[in-house]
Scaffold this motif. Structure first.
Motif, PDB file in Angstrom:
ATOM      1  N   THR A   1       0.797  -1.231   0.000  1.00 42.77           N
ATOM      2  CA  THR A   1       0.000   0.000   0.000  1.00 42.77           C
ATOM      3  C   THR A   1       0.830   1.282   0.000  1.00 42.77           C
ATOM      4  N   ASP A   2       2.139   1.170  -0.067  1.00 42.41           N
ATOM      5  CA  ASP A   2       3.033   2.325   0.054  1.00 42.41           C
ATOM      6  C   ASP A   2       2.915   2.982   1.434  1.00 42.41           C
ATOM      7  N   ARG A   3       2.516   2.205   2.435  1.00 42.34           N
ATOM      8  CA  ARG A   3       2.522   2.482   3.873  1.00 42.34           C
ATOM      9  C   ARG A   3       1.399   3.327   4.475  1.00 42.34           C
ATOM     10  N   PRO A   4       0.316   3.681   3.820  1.00 44.34           N
ATOM     11  CA  PRO A   4      -0.723   4.403   4.564  1.00 44.34           C
ATOM     12  C   PRO A   4      -1.378   3.522   5.632  1.00 44.34           C
ATOM     13  N   ASP A   5      -1.307   2.207   5.473  1.00 44.03           N
ATOM     14  CA  ASP A   5      -1.910   1.309   6.459  1.00 44.03           C
ATOM     15  C   ASP A   5      -0.935   0.889   7.551  1.00 44.03           C
ATOM     16  N   LEU A   6       0.273   1.426   7.541  1.00 45.33           N
ATOM     17  CA  LEU A   6       1.294   0.984   8.497  1.00 45.33           C
ATOM     18  C   LEU A   6       0.877   1.156   9.960  1.00 45.33           C
ATOM     19  N   PRO A   7       0.288   2.273  10.384  1.00 43.10           N
ATOM     20  CA  PRO A   7      -0.128   2.356  11.798  1.00 43.10           C
ATOM     21  C   PRO A   7      -1.095   1.233  12.193  1.00 43.10           C
ATOM     22  N   ARG A   8      -2.033   0.914  11.307  1.00 42.14           N
ATOM     23  CA  ARG A   8      -2.984  -0.159  11.602  1.00 42.14           C
ATOM     24  C   ARG A   8      -2.260  -1.507  11.662  1.00 42.14           C
ATOM     25  N   ARG A   9      -1.330  -1.740  10.765  1.00 43.35           N
ATOM     26  CA  ARG A   9      -0.582  -3.007  10.757  1.00 43.35           C
ATOM     27  C   ARG A   9       0.268  -3.158  12.011  1.00 43.35           C
ATOM     28  N   ILE A  10       0.877  -2.063  12.461  1.00 42.97           N
ATOM     29  CA  ILE A  10       1.671  -2.110  13.697  1.00 42.97           C
ATOM     30  C   ILE A  10       0.755  -2.407  14.881  1.00 42.97           C
ATOM     31  N   ASP A  11      -0.405  -1.775  14.911  1.00 43.82           N
ATOM     32  CA  ASP A  11      -1.366  -2.033  15.982  1.00 43.82           C
ATOM     33  C   ASP A  11      -1.821  -3.494  15.962  1.00 43.82           C
ATOM     34  N   GLU A  12      -2.056  -4.049  14.783  1.00 47.19           N
ATOM     35  CA  GLU A  12      -2.420  -5.472  14.680  1.00 47.19           C
ATOM     36  C   GLU A  12      -1.303  -6.363  15.213  1.00 47.19           C
ATOM     37  N   MET A  13      -0.054  -6.014  14.888  1.00 48.56           N
ATOM     38  CA  MET A  13       1.085  -6.787  15.369  1.00 48.56           C
ATOM     39  C   MET A  13       1.071  -6.840  16.897  1.00 48.56           C
ATOM     40  N   TRP A  14       0.880  -5.680  17.525  1.00 49.11           N
ATOM     41  CA  TRP A  14       0.864  -5.648  18.990  1.00 49.11           C
ATOM     42  C   TRP A  14      -0.362  -6.362  19.550  1.00 49.11           C
ATOM     43  N   GLY A  15      -1.479  -6.291  18.861  1.00 44.98           N
ATOM     44  CA  GLY A  15      -2.660  -7.019  19.303  1.00 44.98           C
ATOM     45  C   GLY A  15      -2.412  -8.519  19.360  1.00 44.98           C
ATOM     46  N   LEU A  16      -1.606  -9.018  18.442  1.00 43.37           N
ATOM     47  CA  LEU A  16      -1.263 -10.440  18.431  1.00 43.37           C
ATOM     48  C   LEU A  16      -0.161 -10.791  19.425  1.00 43.37           C
ATOM     49  N   LEU A  17       0.816  -9.886  19.594  1.00 37.46           N
ATOM     50  CA  LEU A  17       1.976 -10.189  20.449  1.00 37.46           C
ATOM     51  C   LEU A  17       1.718  -9.985  21.943  1.00 37.46           C
ATOM     52  N   LEU A  18       0.991  -8.954  22.292  1.00 37.69           N
ATOM     53  CA  LEU A  18       0.859  -8.610  23.716  1.00 37.69           C
ATOM     54  C   LEU A  18       0.251  -9.712  24.577  1.00 37.69           C
ATOM     55  N   PRO A  19      -0.747 -10.461  24.129  1.00 39.35           N
ATOM     56  CA  PRO A  19      -1.242 -11.538  24.986  1.00 39.35           C
ATOM     57  C   PRO A  19      -0.165 -12.567  25.334  1.00 39.35           C
ATOM     58  N   THR A  20       0.785 -12.755  24.451  1.00 44.27           N
ATOM     59  CA  THR A  20       1.886 -13.681  24.716  1.00 44.27           C
ATOM     60  C   THR A  20       2.905 -13.073  25.669  1.00 44.27           C
ATOM     61  N   LEU A  21       3.065 -11.767  25.630  1.00 49.66           N
ATOM     62  CA  LEU A  21       4.125 -11.106  26.392  1.00 49.66           C
ATOM     63  C   LEU A  21       3.693 -10.589  27.757  1.00 49.66           C
ATOM     64  N   ILE A  22       2.565  -9.920  27.807  1.00 44.93           N
ATOM     65  CA  ILE A  22       2.233  -9.121  28.996  1.00 44.93           C
ATOM     66  C   ILE A  22       1.584  -9.964  30.092  1.00 44.93           C
ATOM     67  N   ALA A  23       2.079  -9.774  31.288  1.00 42.46           N
ATOM     68  CA  ALA A  23       1.622 -10.567  32.427  1.00 42.46           C
ATOM     69  C   ALA A  23       0.228 -10.168  32.900  1.00 42.46           C
ATOM     70  N   ASP A  24      -0.057  -8.886  32.918  1.00 38.98           N
ATOM     71  CA  ASP A  24      -1.333  -8.392  33.444  1.00 38.98           C
ATOM     72  C   ASP A  24      -2.288  -8.085  32.288  1.00 38.98           C
ATOM     73  N   PRO A  25      -3.299  -8.929  32.086  1.00 43.20           N
ATOM     74  CA  PRO A  25      -4.214  -8.705  30.961  1.00 43.20           C
ATOM     75  C   PRO A  25      -4.900  -7.341  31.004  1.00 43.20           C
ATOM     76  N   ASP A  26      -5.043  -6.774  32.198  1.00 41.49           N
ATOM     77  CA  ASP A  26      -5.682  -5.467  32.310  1.00 41.49           C
ATOM     78  C   ASP A  26      -4.831  -4.342  31.722  1.00 41.49           C
ATOM     79  N   ARG A  27      -3.544  -4.584  31.516  1.00 40.67           N
ATOM     80  CA  ARG A  27      -2.640  -3.552  30.957  1.00 40.67           C
ATOM     81  C   ARG A  27      -2.517  -3.644  29.435  1.00 40.67           C
TER      82      ARG A  27
END
Length: 164
Positions: free
Chosen positions: A122-148
Protein backbone atom coordinates in the motif's frame (compact mmCIF):
# COMPACT_ATOMS: atom_id res chain seq x y z
CA UNK A 1 34.71 -11.66 1.35
CA UNK A 2 31.48 -9.74 0.85
CA UNK A 3 31.63 -6.54 -1.14
CA UNK A 4 30.80 -3.43 0.86
CA UNK A 5 28.00 -1.18 -0.37
CA UNK A 6 29.14 1.94 -2.28
CA UNK A 7 29.93 4.86 0.02
CA UNK A 8 26.85 6.91 -1.01
CA UNK A 9 24.58 3.94 -0.24
CA UNK A 10 26.34 3.33 3.08
CA UNK A 11 25.95 7.02 3.94
CA UNK A 12 22.17 6.87 3.35
CA UNK A 13 21.85 3.70 5.43
CA UNK A 14 23.98 5.22 8.20
CA UNK A 15 21.91 8.43 8.27
CA UNK A 16 18.68 6.45 8.42
CA UNK A 17 20.13 4.41 11.28
CA UNK A 18 21.31 7.57 13.07
CA UNK A 19 17.80 9.03 12.88
CA UNK A 20 16.27 5.81 14.17
CA UNK A 21 18.68 5.53 17.10
CA UNK A 22 18.10 9.22 17.95
CA UNK A 23 14.40 8.38 18.09
CA UNK A 24 15.16 5.49 20.47
CA UNK A 25 17.00 7.91 22.77
CA UNK A 26 14.13 10.39 22.78
CA UNK A 27 11.43 7.80 23.44
CA UNK A 28 13.40 5.97 26.14
CA UNK A 29 13.93 9.29 27.93
CA UNK A 30 10.19 9.42 28.68
CA UNK A 31 8.64 8.23 31.93
CA UNK A 32 6.57 5.55 30.18
CA UNK A 33 6.93 1.92 31.20
CA UNK A 34 9.48 -0.04 29.15
CA UNK A 35 6.92 -2.19 27.35
CA UNK A 36 4.97 0.94 26.44
CA UNK A 37 8.20 2.47 25.11
CA UNK A 38 8.67 -0.48 22.75
CA UNK A 39 5.16 0.05 21.37
CA UNK A 40 5.76 3.80 21.20
CA UNK A 41 8.98 3.24 19.27
CA UNK A 42 7.35 0.96 16.74
CA UNK A 43 4.70 3.56 15.99
CA UNK A 44 7.21 6.45 15.94
CA UNK A 45 9.39 4.49 13.53
CA UNK A 46 6.34 3.79 11.41
CA UNK A 47 5.67 7.51 11.29
CA UNK A 48 9.30 8.14 10.24
CA UNK A 49 8.79 5.65 7.41
CA UNK A 50 5.65 7.44 6.30
CA UNK A 51 7.11 10.95 6.40
CA UNK A 52 10.84 10.69 5.62
CA UNK A 53 12.12 9.88 2.15
CA UNK A 54 15.60 9.34 3.61
CA UNK A 55 14.36 6.81 6.18
CA UNK A 56 12.45 4.92 3.49
CA UNK A 57 15.47 5.00 1.19
CA UNK A 58 17.81 3.76 3.93
CA UNK A 59 15.57 0.82 4.77
CA UNK A 60 14.93 0.01 1.12
CA UNK A 61 18.65 0.04 0.34
CA UNK A 62 19.47 -2.11 3.34
CA UNK A 63 16.96 -4.76 2.28
CA UNK A 64 17.88 -4.64 -1.41
CA UNK A 65 21.59 -5.19 -0.83
CA UNK A 66 20.96 -8.88 -0.07
CA UNK A 67 24.26 -10.37 1.11
CA UNK A 68 25.90 -6.93 1.45
CA UNK A 69 23.35 -5.53 3.90
CA UNK A 70 25.05 -3.92 6.89
CA UNK A 71 23.91 -5.87 9.94
CA UNK A 72 24.88 -3.31 12.58
CA UNK A 73 21.58 -1.39 12.36
CA UNK A 74 19.62 -4.57 13.01
CA UNK A 75 21.94 -5.61 15.84
CA UNK A 76 21.60 -2.16 17.40
CA UNK A 77 17.81 -2.38 17.16
CA UNK A 78 17.76 -5.83 18.72
CA UNK A 79 20.06 -4.60 21.50
CA UNK A 80 17.86 -1.55 22.17
CA UNK A 81 14.76 -3.73 22.21
CA UNK A 82 16.45 -6.25 24.51
CA UNK A 83 17.33 -3.46 26.95
CA UNK A 84 13.67 -2.43 27.08
CA UNK A 85 12.50 -6.06 27.31
CA UNK A 86 14.84 -6.55 30.28
CA UNK A 87 13.38 -3.47 31.96
CA UNK A 88 9.84 -4.70 31.26
CA UNK A 89 10.70 -8.07 32.80
CA UNK A 90 12.24 -6.36 35.85
CA UNK A 91 9.07 -4.25 36.17
CA UNK A 92 6.96 -7.42 36.19
CA UNK A 93 5.20 -6.51 32.92
CA UNK A 94 6.15 -9.74 31.12
CA UNK A 95 5.11 -13.33 31.63
CA UNK A 96 7.75 -15.19 33.62
CA UNK A 97 9.91 -17.63 31.73
CA UNK A 98 10.00 -15.85 28.37
CA UNK A 99 13.22 -16.11 26.35
CA UNK A 100 14.04 -12.40 26.35
CA UNK A 101 16.59 -12.68 23.53
CA UNK A 102 13.95 -14.37 21.38
CA UNK A 103 11.40 -11.68 22.28
CA UNK A 104 13.77 -8.88 21.19
CA UNK A 105 14.69 -10.63 17.93
CA UNK A 106 11.05 -11.43 17.20
CA UNK A 107 9.78 -7.89 17.83
CA UNK A 108 12.42 -6.42 15.50
CA UNK A 109 11.84 -9.10 12.88
CA UNK A 110 8.06 -8.69 13.07
CA UNK A 111 8.29 -4.91 12.74
CA UNK A 112 10.72 -5.24 9.82
CA UNK A 113 8.36 -7.59 8.02
CA UNK A 114 5.23 -5.54 8.78
CA UNK A 115 6.73 -2.31 7.50
CA UNK A 116 8.12 -3.98 4.40
CA UNK A 117 4.82 -5.67 3.57
CA UNK A 118 2.93 -2.43 4.15
CA UNK A 119 5.34 -0.64 1.83
CA UNK A 120 4.95 -3.25 -0.88
CA UNK A 121 1.16 -3.55 -0.69
CA UNK A 122 0.00 0.00 0.00
CA UNK A 123 3.03 2.32 0.05
CA UNK A 124 2.52 2.48 3.87
CA UNK A 125 -0.72 4.40 4.56
CA UNK A 126 -1.91 1.31 6.46
CA UNK A 127 1.29 0.98 8.50
CA UNK A 128 -0.13 2.36 11.80
CA UNK A 129 -2.98 -0.16 11.60
CA UNK A 130 -0.58 -3.01 10.76
CA UNK A 131 1.67 -2.11 13.70
CA UNK A 132 -1.37 -2.03 15.98
CA UNK A 133 -2.42 -5.47 14.68
CA UNK A 134 1.08 -6.79 15.37
CA UNK A 135 0.86 -5.65 18.99
CA UNK A 136 -2.66 -7.02 19.30
CA UNK A 137 -1.26 -10.44 18.43
CA UNK A 138 1.98 -10.19 20.45
CA UNK A 139 0.86 -8.61 23.72
CA UNK A 140 -1.24 -11.54 24.99
CA UNK A 141 1.89 -13.68 24.72
CA UNK A 142 4.13 -11.11 26.39
CA UNK A 143 2.23 -9.12 29.00
CA UNK A 144 1.62 -10.57 32.43
CA UNK A 145 -1.33 -8.39 33.44
CA UNK A 146 -4.21 -8.71 30.96
CA UNK A 147 -5.68 -5.47 32.31
CA UNK A 148 -2.64 -3.55 30.96
CA UNK A 149 -2.85 -4.90 27.39
CA UNK A 150 -4.94 -2.09 25.92
CA UNK A 151 -2.97 0.61 27.75
CA UNK A 152 0.29 -0.78 26.41
CA UNK A 153 -1.15 -1.34 22.94
CA UNK A 154 -2.37 2.26 22.83
CA UNK A 155 0.96 3.80 23.87
CA UNK A 156 2.12 6.56 21.51
CA UNK A 157 5.00 8.98 21.67
CA UNK A 158 4.40 12.65 21.06
CA UNK A 159 7.56 14.70 20.58
CA UNK A 160 7.86 17.65 22.88
CA UNK A 161 6.68 20.90 21.35
CA UNK A 162 9.60 23.35 21.13
CA UNK A 163 9.23 26.50 23.18
CA UNK A 164 9.60 29.58 21.02
Amino acid sequence: MLARPPSAVAAIIDEQHHRSIALVRRVTATDAAALEQIVMLSHALGEQLQTSVLVRAGLRLSTELADRTPVHPYRDWITACRTLVDRAADDGDLHAGLDLDAVARFVIGAFTGIQQLSGLLTDRPDLPRRIDEMWGLLLPTLIADPDRRETVRGARWAPPIPVT
